[in-house]
Design an enzyme around this catalytic site. Structure first.
Site, PDB file in Angstrom:
ATOM      1  N   GLU A  94      35.130 -22.224   5.362  1.00 58.37           N
ATOM      2  CA  GLU A  94      35.305 -23.551   4.775  1.00 58.37           C
ATOM      3  C   GLU A  94      35.262 -23.488   3.250  1.00 58.37           C
ATOM      4  O   GLU A  94      34.587 -22.634   2.672  1.00 58.37           O
ATOM      5  CB  GLU A  94      34.191 -24.482   5.265  1.00 58.37           C
ATOM      6  CG  GLU A  94      34.299 -24.775   6.758  1.00 58.37           C
ATOM      7  CD  GLU A  94      33.171 -25.659   7.288  1.00 58.37           C
ATOM      8  OE1 GLU A  94      33.441 -26.441   8.197  1.00 58.37           O
ATOM      9  OE2 GLU A  94      32.040 -25.561   6.800  1.00 58.37           O
ATOM     10  N   CYS A 107      34.700 -25.292  -4.309  1.00 59.69           N
ATOM     11  CA  CYS A 107      33.616 -24.413  -3.871  1.00 59.69           C
ATOM     12  C   CYS A 107      34.192 -23.547  -2.760  1.00 59.69           C
ATOM     13  O   CYS A 107      34.590 -24.057  -1.711  1.00 59.69           O
ATOM     14  CB  CYS A 107      32.457 -25.269  -3.358  1.00 59.69           C
ATOM     15  SG  CYS A 107      31.134 -24.283  -2.648  1.00 59.69           S
ATOM     16  N   CYS A 114      26.937 -15.211   6.786  1.00 56.33           N
ATOM     17  CA  CYS A 114      26.131 -14.563   5.747  1.00 56.33           C
ATOM     18  C   CYS A 114      24.971 -13.862   6.431  1.00 56.33           C
ATOM     19  O   CYS A 114      24.479 -14.316   7.462  1.00 56.33           O
ATOM     20  CB  CYS A 114      25.609 -15.618   4.766  1.00 56.33           C
ATOM     21  SG  CYS A 114      24.673 -14.898   3.396  1.00 56.33           S
ATOM     22  N   CYS A 118      18.719 -17.175   4.570  1.00 51.92           N
ATOM     23  CA  CYS A 118      17.865 -18.143   3.865  1.00 51.92           C
ATOM     24  C   CYS A 118      17.520 -19.273   4.836  1.00 51.92           C
ATOM     25  O   CYS A 118      18.399 -19.775   5.546  1.00 51.92           O
ATOM     26  CB  CYS A 118      18.585 -18.702   2.637  1.00 51.92           C
ATOM     27  SG  CYS A 118      19.071 -17.407   1.488  1.00 51.92           S
ATOM     28  N   CYS A 121      19.404 -22.803   4.939  1.00 49.17           N
ATOM     29  CA  CYS A 121      20.871 -22.778   4.862  1.00 49.17           C
ATOM     30  C   CYS A 121      21.503 -22.735   6.248  1.00 49.17           C
ATOM     31  O   CYS A 121      21.162 -21.889   7.065  1.00 49.17           O
ATOM     32  CB  CYS A 121      21.297 -21.570   4.042  1.00 49.17           C
ATOM     33  SG  CYS A 121      23.068 -21.295   4.047  1.00 49.17           S
ATOM     34  N   GLY A 163      28.587 -17.428   2.474  1.00 50.15           N
ATOM     35  CA  GLY A 163      28.438 -16.023   2.092  1.00 50.15           C
ATOM     36  C   GLY A 163      27.722 -15.815   0.776  1.00 50.15           C
ATOM     37  O   GLY A 163      27.573 -16.739  -0.034  1.00 50.15           O
ATOM     38  N   GLU A 164      27.255 -14.588   0.582  1.00 50.44           N
ATOM     39  CA  GLU A 164      26.648 -14.163  -0.687  1.00 50.44           C
ATOM     40  C   GLU A 164      27.729 -13.357  -1.419  1.00 50.44           C
ATOM     41  O   GLU A 164      28.068 -12.236  -1.011  1.00 50.44           O
ATOM     42  CB  GLU A 164      25.401 -13.309  -0.396  1.00 50.44           C
ATOM     43  CG  GLU A 164      24.966 -12.368  -1.510  1.00 50.44           C
ATOM     44  CD  GLU A 164      24.626 -13.043  -2.834  1.00 50.44           C
ATOM     45  OE1 GLU A 164      23.674 -13.819  -2.875  1.00 50.44           O
ATOM     46  OE2 GLU A 164      25.320 -12.742  -3.835  1.00 50.44           O
ATOM     47  N   SER A 195      27.724 -17.676  -7.662  1.00 52.27           N
ATOM     48  CA  SER A 195      26.323 -17.921  -7.327  1.00 52.27           C
ATOM     49  C   SER A 195      25.775 -16.734  -6.536  1.00 52.27           C
ATOM     50  O   SER A 195      26.476 -16.171  -5.700  1.00 52.27           O
ATOM     51  CB  SER A 195      26.256 -19.184  -6.468  1.00 52.27           C
ATOM     52  OG  SER A 195      24.947 -19.371  -6.005  1.00 52.27           O
ATOM     53  N   SER A 218      20.357 -18.578  -7.430  1.00 58.75           N
ATOM     54  CA  SER A 218      19.713 -19.489  -6.496  1.00 58.75           C
ATOM     55  C   SER A 218      18.249 -19.066  -6.392  1.00 58.75           C
ATOM     56  O   SER A 218      17.917 -18.120  -5.680  1.00 58.75           O
ATOM     57  CB  SER A 218      20.459 -19.357  -5.159  1.00 58.75           C
ATOM     58  OG  SER A 218      19.963 -20.249  -4.237  1.00 58.75           O
ATOM     59  N   LEU A 219      17.361 -19.750  -7.112  1.00 57.77           N
ATOM     60  CA  LEU A 219      15.977 -19.271  -7.245  1.00 57.77           C
ATOM     61  C   LEU A 219      15.053 -19.919  -6.204  1.00 57.77           C
ATOM     62  O   LEU A 219      14.441 -19.237  -5.384  1.00 57.77           O
ATOM     63  CB  LEU A 219      15.486 -19.543  -8.679  1.00 57.77           C
ATOM     64  CG  LEU A 219      14.125 -18.971  -9.033  1.00 57.77           C
ATOM     65  CD1 LEU A 219      14.081 -17.463  -8.869  1.00 57.77           C
ATOM     66  CD2 LEU A 219      13.734 -19.343 -10.467  1.00 57.77           C
ATOM     67  N   ASN A 220      14.911 -21.219  -6.285  1.00 59.18           N
ATOM     68  CA  ASN A 220      14.297 -22.019  -5.202  1.00 59.18           C
ATOM     69  C   ASN A 220      12.800 -21.831  -4.932  1.00 59.18           C
ATOM     70  O   ASN A 220      12.276 -22.418  -3.976  1.00 59.18           O
ATOM     71  CB  ASN A 220      15.042 -21.815  -3.876  1.00 59.18           C
ATOM     72  CG  ASN A 220      16.531 -22.022  -4.038  1.00 59.18           C
ATOM     73  OD1 ASN A 220      16.937 -22.868  -4.821  1.00 59.18           O
ATOM     74  ND2 ASN A 220      17.342 -21.257  -3.344  1.00 59.18           N
ATOM     75  N   ASN A 294      19.605 -31.173   1.056  1.00 63.38           N
ATOM     76  CA  ASN A 294      20.431 -31.952   1.994  1.00 63.38           C
ATOM     77  C   ASN A 294      19.952 -31.648   3.388  1.00 63.38           C
ATOM     78  O   ASN A 294      20.239 -30.561   3.894  1.00 63.38           O
ATOM     79  CB  ASN A 294      21.872 -31.456   1.989  1.00 63.38           C
ATOM     80  CG  ASN A 294      22.481 -31.533   0.645  1.00 63.38           C
ATOM     81  OD1 ASN A 294      22.693 -32.610   0.150  1.00 63.38           O
ATOM     82  ND2 ASN A 294      22.734 -30.371   0.047  1.00 63.38           N
ATOM     83  N   CYS A 337      25.881 -28.103  -0.587  1.00 67.74           N
ATOM     84  CA  CYS A 337      25.287 -26.771  -0.709  1.00 67.74           C
ATOM     85  C   CYS A 337      24.513 -26.407   0.549  1.00 67.74           C
ATOM     86  O   CYS A 337      23.677 -27.193   1.007  1.00 67.74           O
ATOM     87  CB  CYS A 337      24.296 -26.755  -1.866  1.00 67.74           C
ATOM     88  SG  CYS A 337      25.079 -26.828  -3.435  1.00 67.74           S
TER      89      CYS A 337
HETATM   90  S1  SF4 Z   1      21.997 -19.753   0.874  1.00 72.52           S
HETATM   91 FE1  SF4 Z   1      23.721 -18.398   0.358  1.00 72.52          FE
HETATM   92  S2  SF4 Z   1      22.814 -16.340   0.455  1.00 72.52           S
HETATM   93 FE2  SF4 Z   1      21.399 -17.690   1.556  1.00 72.52          FE
HETATM   94  S3  SF4 Z   1      22.054 -17.572   3.722  1.00 72.52           S
HETATM   95 FE3  SF4 Z   1      23.111 -19.328   2.798  1.00 72.52          FE
HETATM   96  S4  SF4 Z   1      25.091 -18.515   2.163  1.00 72.52           S
HETATM   97 FE4  SF4 Z   1      23.709 -16.751   2.471  1.00 72.52          FE
END
Ligand code: SF4
Length: 350
Positions: A94, A107, A114, A118, A121, A163-164, A195, A218-220, A294, A337
């Site tokens: 997507e 985006c 991925c 995380c 996510c 994905g990363e 990112s 992406s620190l968080n 979200n 996101c």
């Molecule tokens: S936030 Fe980004 S790096 Fe983490 S699982 Fe989701 S897509 Fe992968």
């Protein structure tokens, strides 16, 4: 995957590859072909009239053109459009096109799923199915531009979809070079952002490529214990290693990193977190995007109350940081996101 009748998809093929393949040609010839393909949208080598017939035949012998197929489009109330793409092998990814008064941002995705897992996510629930080829990455951009009116053409690109990106470094670099090359897609490096969840080794490799796009981290979290839980990659690259890596990143003048910080109620949004964040980021040229989470159905997390989000921002501003609260786009269509999962395979709008 890259071949059709032993030919290679020209979309996404790098200049380096083409120079090797056609080493007897003057280098400017490759730029002429890029111009045809990426600037004029030409998809037929026989129409490239400033090349000799022999050259055109050699190209047609070795290459074909393929863009990801738009399987479905879903419109958000805020004007964004989520595109579901079907790739040549049937895999789904997507991308989200987000218009505003000043820009049209895409985006895009770099992997099918991925592997970084995380916990906030939705993409993570897919696991990693495969990496995207450079042509499938830049192809999302091209296919969407072809679908839109010229006035709506993409002006900015963020690599923040599924994905990363740095886990698929080679194809991402090829796509970035084509996106920003003056003879190809001609996007300014200032308008392209990659990112990452903080793969320190890959950031170090990326540094050497001399591609001066923007990097968003992406620190968080501000403590390893919390970040380990939210982003397991932190066990390999803890916060200090990541901060040290950013400190030594060769930024061009006037440029700065973006720090993405998803705010999760009661997890990483306390006053102490705000203080620690300011401490970690001291001396790193950056702006901070605070993103209230979200929520999605299966998630254990919730966004903080607005009051706490504002307090967190105020503290960072009082410490002389540029800190912004980013309102999520396309939340009604799971396009925000961390919400992309190619879950919707039923047409809801085309
Ligand atoms: S936030 Fe980004 S790096 Fe983490 S699982 Fe989701 S897509 Fe992968």
């Amino acid at each position: 995957m890259e071949t059709e009748n032993n030919k290679k998809n020209f979309i996404g093929t790098s200049e380096t590859y083409l120079r090797d393949e056609f080493s007897a040609w003057e280098p400017y010839r490759i730029h002429q072909i890029f111009n045809w393909v990426y600037h004029y949208g030409c998809r037929d080598f026989s129409e490239m009239t400033n090349l000799s017939k022999v050259m055109r035949a050699q190209l047609a012998d070795r290459f074909y053109f393929s863009l990801p197929h738009i399987q479905n489009k879903t419109r958000s109330l805020d004007g964004s459009i989520k595109y579901l793409f079907k790739l040549d092998d049937g895999a789904l990814v997507e991308s989200v096109w987000m218009p505003s008064d000043s820009r049209k941002t895409l985006c895009l995705s770099t992997q099918v799923g991925c592997r970084l897992n995380c916990s906030f996510c939705l993409t993570a629930s897919l696991g990693l199915k495969r990496n995207l080829a450079a042509g499938e990455i830049i192809g999302q951009c091209m296919a969407i531009n072809e679908d839109l009116n010229e006035n709506d053409s993409i002006t900015n690109v963020v690599f923040m979809g599924m994905g990363e990106p740095l886990d698929n470094l080679g194809p991402v670099i090829d796509a970035l070079r084509l996106m920003t090359a003056p003879e190809a897609m001609r996007l300014s490096t200032r308008k392209v952002t990659v990112s990452t969840s903080g793969l320190v080794d890959k950031i170090n490799e990326f540094k050497k490529e001399n591609i001066h796009i923007n990097l968003a981290i992406s620190l968080n979290a501000t403590e390893d214990e919390t970040r380990d839980r939210l982003m397991p990659i932190n066990k390999k690259y803890p916060i200090k290693a990541l901060m040290d890596c950013l400190r030594s990143y060769p930024l061009k003048p006037q440029r700065r990193h973006t720090i993405e910080y998803v705010l999760l109620d009661g997890i990483n949004d306390t006053d102490a977190d705000a203080r620690r964040l300011a401490k970690w980021l001291k001396g790193i040229p950056c702006k901070i995007n605070l993103i209230p989470f979200n929520s999605f159905e299966s998630s254990e997390y919730r966004p903080p109350p607005e009051k706490q989000t504002l307090k967190f921002q105020d503290y960072l501003i009082s410490q002389n940081f540029s800190a912004f609260i980013r309102q999520n786009r396309a939340t009604d269509i799971l396009g925000a996101c961390g919400q992309l999962a190619a879950e919707s395979q039923k047409p809801s709008y085309v």
